[in-house]
Write a protein that holds these residues in place. Structure first.
Motif, PDB file in Angstrom:
ATOM      1  N   ALA A 230      -1.216  -8.152  -6.011  1.00  0.00           N
ATOM      2  CA  ALA A 230      -2.504  -7.622  -5.568  1.00  0.00           C
ATOM      3  C   ALA A 230      -3.509  -8.734  -5.381  1.00  0.00           C
ATOM      4  CB  ALA A 230      -3.036  -6.599  -6.571  1.00  0.00           C
TER       5      ALA A 230
ATOM      6  N   ASP B 114     -13.039  -1.576   0.814  1.00  0.00           N
ATOM      7  CA  ASP B 114     -12.163  -2.703   1.142  1.00  0.00           C
ATOM      8  C   ASP B 114     -12.464  -3.266   2.525  1.00  0.00           C
ATOM      9  OD1 ASP B 114      -9.734  -4.357   0.483  1.00  0.00           O
ATOM     10  OD2 ASP B 114      -9.068  -3.425   2.353  1.00  0.00           O
TER      11      ASP B 114
ATOM     12  N   GLY C 280      -0.265  -4.207  -3.583  1.00  0.00           N
ATOM     13  CA  GLY C 280      -1.365  -3.259  -3.436  1.00  0.00           C
ATOM     14  C   GLY C 280      -0.899  -1.820  -3.503  1.00  0.00           C
TER      15      GLY C 280
ATOM     16  N   SER D 242       0.844  -1.191   0.000  1.00  0.00           N
ATOM     17  CA  SER D 242       0.000   0.000   0.000  1.00  0.00           C
ATOM     18  C   SER D 242       0.884   1.248   0.000  1.00  0.00           C
ATOM     19  CB  SER D 242      -0.957  -0.050   1.194  1.00  0.00           C
ATOM     20  OG  SER D 242      -2.058   0.789   1.015  1.00  0.00           O
TER      21      SER D 242
ATOM     22  N   GLU E  12     -12.537  -7.419   3.820  1.00  0.00           N
ATOM     23  CA  GLU E  12     -11.437  -7.946   4.612  1.00  0.00           C
ATOM     24  C   GLU E  12     -11.950  -8.819   5.756  1.00  0.00           C
ATOM     25  OE1 GLU E  12      -8.332  -7.743   3.980  1.00  0.00           O
ATOM     26  OE2 GLU E  12      -8.092  -6.026   2.638  1.00  0.00           O
TER      27      GLU E  12
ATOM     28  N   ALA F 218      -8.364  -9.488  -0.786  1.00  0.00           N
ATOM     29  CA  ALA F 218      -8.668  -8.076  -0.974  1.00  0.00           C
ATOM     30  C   ALA F 218      -7.371  -7.273  -0.857  1.00  0.00           C
ATOM     31  CB  ALA F 218      -9.730  -7.632   0.027  1.00  0.00           C
ATOM     32  N   HIS F 219      -7.441  -6.046  -0.334  1.00  0.00           N
ATOM     33  CA  HIS F 219      -6.255  -5.191  -0.342  1.00  0.00           C
ATOM     34  C   HIS F 219      -5.130  -5.752   0.523  1.00  0.00           C
ATOM     35  CE1 HIS F 219      -3.976  -1.564  -1.026  1.00  0.00           C
ATOM     36  NE2 HIS F 219      -3.959  -1.258   0.256  1.00  0.00           N
ATOM     37  N   ASN F 220      -5.473  -6.312   1.679  1.00  0.00           N
ATOM     38  CA  ASN F 220      -4.442  -6.792   2.604  1.00  0.00           C
ATOM     39  C   ASN F 220      -3.992  -8.206   2.242  1.00  0.00           C
ATOM     40  OD1 ASN F 220      -4.591  -4.377   3.916  1.00  0.00           O
ATOM     41  ND2 ASN F 220      -5.755  -5.144   5.673  1.00  0.00           N
TER      42      ASN F 220
ATOM     43  N   ASP G  86      -9.327  -6.624  -4.619  1.00  0.00           N
ATOM     44  CA  ASP G  86      -8.804  -5.369  -4.068  1.00  0.00           C
ATOM     45  C   ASP G  86      -9.437  -4.170  -4.780  1.00  0.00           C
ATOM     46  OD1 ASP G  86      -7.373  -3.195  -3.166  1.00  0.00           O
ATOM     47  OD2 ASP G  86      -5.400  -4.070  -3.530  1.00  0.00           O
TER      48      ASP G  86
END
Length: 287
Positions: free
Chosen positions: A231, A180, A160, A136, A184, A262-264, A235
């Motif tokens: 990614a 997001d 990400g 991120s 998560e 997802a993002h994490n 995400d």
């Protein structure tokens, strides 16, 4: 296997989406106590008492891994990936200035200042060159360091990476982060609350402003080492068009998407993320 450099398709074995249970939560919140082979230590770096969560050296002679966290968080949520990678590599997860257990400066550092601090941290630990894994906002810091100090970096992973040029504003990014949170694993929430409390909300907001004013693409085109854009398939912060563009920008770049995450992605799919990183390193280590 990953595709040749310059392409943007890749695959890793699928995993249950959003895996993050009570065991992972306890390990993530354990510092500064030792847990699962991870320990904490502090060193004075560029005038700041800087905390690092690190693994033991497995004695394999493998390239050190340095994991760089995002803008509202700390080493804590990167613990699953750190533990997975520690089976084969020495792993270090520093808390950036103002975050986690590192001393809080009076101002919120921008990308350049964080990259400079990370360079000083690497020199203090005498680790270089390393595989730098930024997630991120941490991907922005990692890309900046790799572009400006190629002597310190053997391989680069931007997981990400923020921020998508098509949504480069506080409003757009905050909106995507809210989406997001619905995708998560819910047990990540205590980590986020603890990290925001440690950093202070004003610092998180300031870092978001720094992020949307930083053009990561200007650094990616200058990176000379093998680069992986990683990614999650779900995400919303890093949509497919942006991750593919980021992979094309890096001269030796390629992308991998982890289905279901997802993002994490580093938190909820650490085995798949580690697999992709190890594949990236295989040709890099022969150079």
């Amino acid at each position: 296997m990953l595709p040749p450099p310059g392409t943007s398709r890749g695959a890793v074995r699928p995993s249950p989406p959003g895996r993050f249970g009570l065991t992972e939560l306890r390990l993530a919140l354990a510092a500064p106590r030792p847990a699962a082979g991870l320990t904490s230590e502090w060193r004075l770096v560029a005038g700041l008492r800087t905390h690092t969560r690190r693994s033991a050296d497995p004695g394999s002679g493998a390239l050190p891994m340095v994991l760089v966290h995002g803008l509202a968080v700390s080493h804590r949520y990167l613990t699953p990936l750190a533990l997975t990678l520690s089976a084969t590599h020495p792993v270090y997860v520093p808390d950036l200035p103002g975050f986690g257990l590192t001393e809080r400066p009076r101002t919120a550092y921008d990308v350049s200042a964080h990259a400079a601090h990370l360079a000083a941290w690497l020199e203090a630990y005498r680790l270089a060159p390393v595989c730098l894994v930024g997630h991120s906002f941490g991907a922005e810091v990692a890309a900046a360091l790799a572009a400006r100090r190629p002597d310190l970096v053997r391989a680069l992973v931007v997981a990400g990476p923020t921020s998508d040029p098509a949504a480069r504003s506080r409003r757009h990014q905050f909106g995507r982060f809210l989406v997001d949170t619905l995708r998560e694993a819910k047990l990540q929430t205590p980590i986020l609350l603890r990290d925001v409390w440690d950093a202070r909300p004003w610092r998180v907001f300031a870092m978001l402003s720094h992020s949307v004013h930083n053009a990561i693409e200007a650094d990616l085109v200058r990176v000379t080492v093998p680069t992986l854009v990683l990614a999650g398939g779900r995400d919303p912060v890093v949509p497919p068009a942006w991750r593919e563009q980021a992979a094309r920008l890096a001269p030796d770049g390629r992308a991998v998407t982890v289905p279901g995450a997802a993002h994490n992605v580093a938190t909820t799919a650490p085995a798949q993320a580690a697999d992709a990183i190890r594949v990236l390193l295989a040709p890099a280590l022969r150079r």
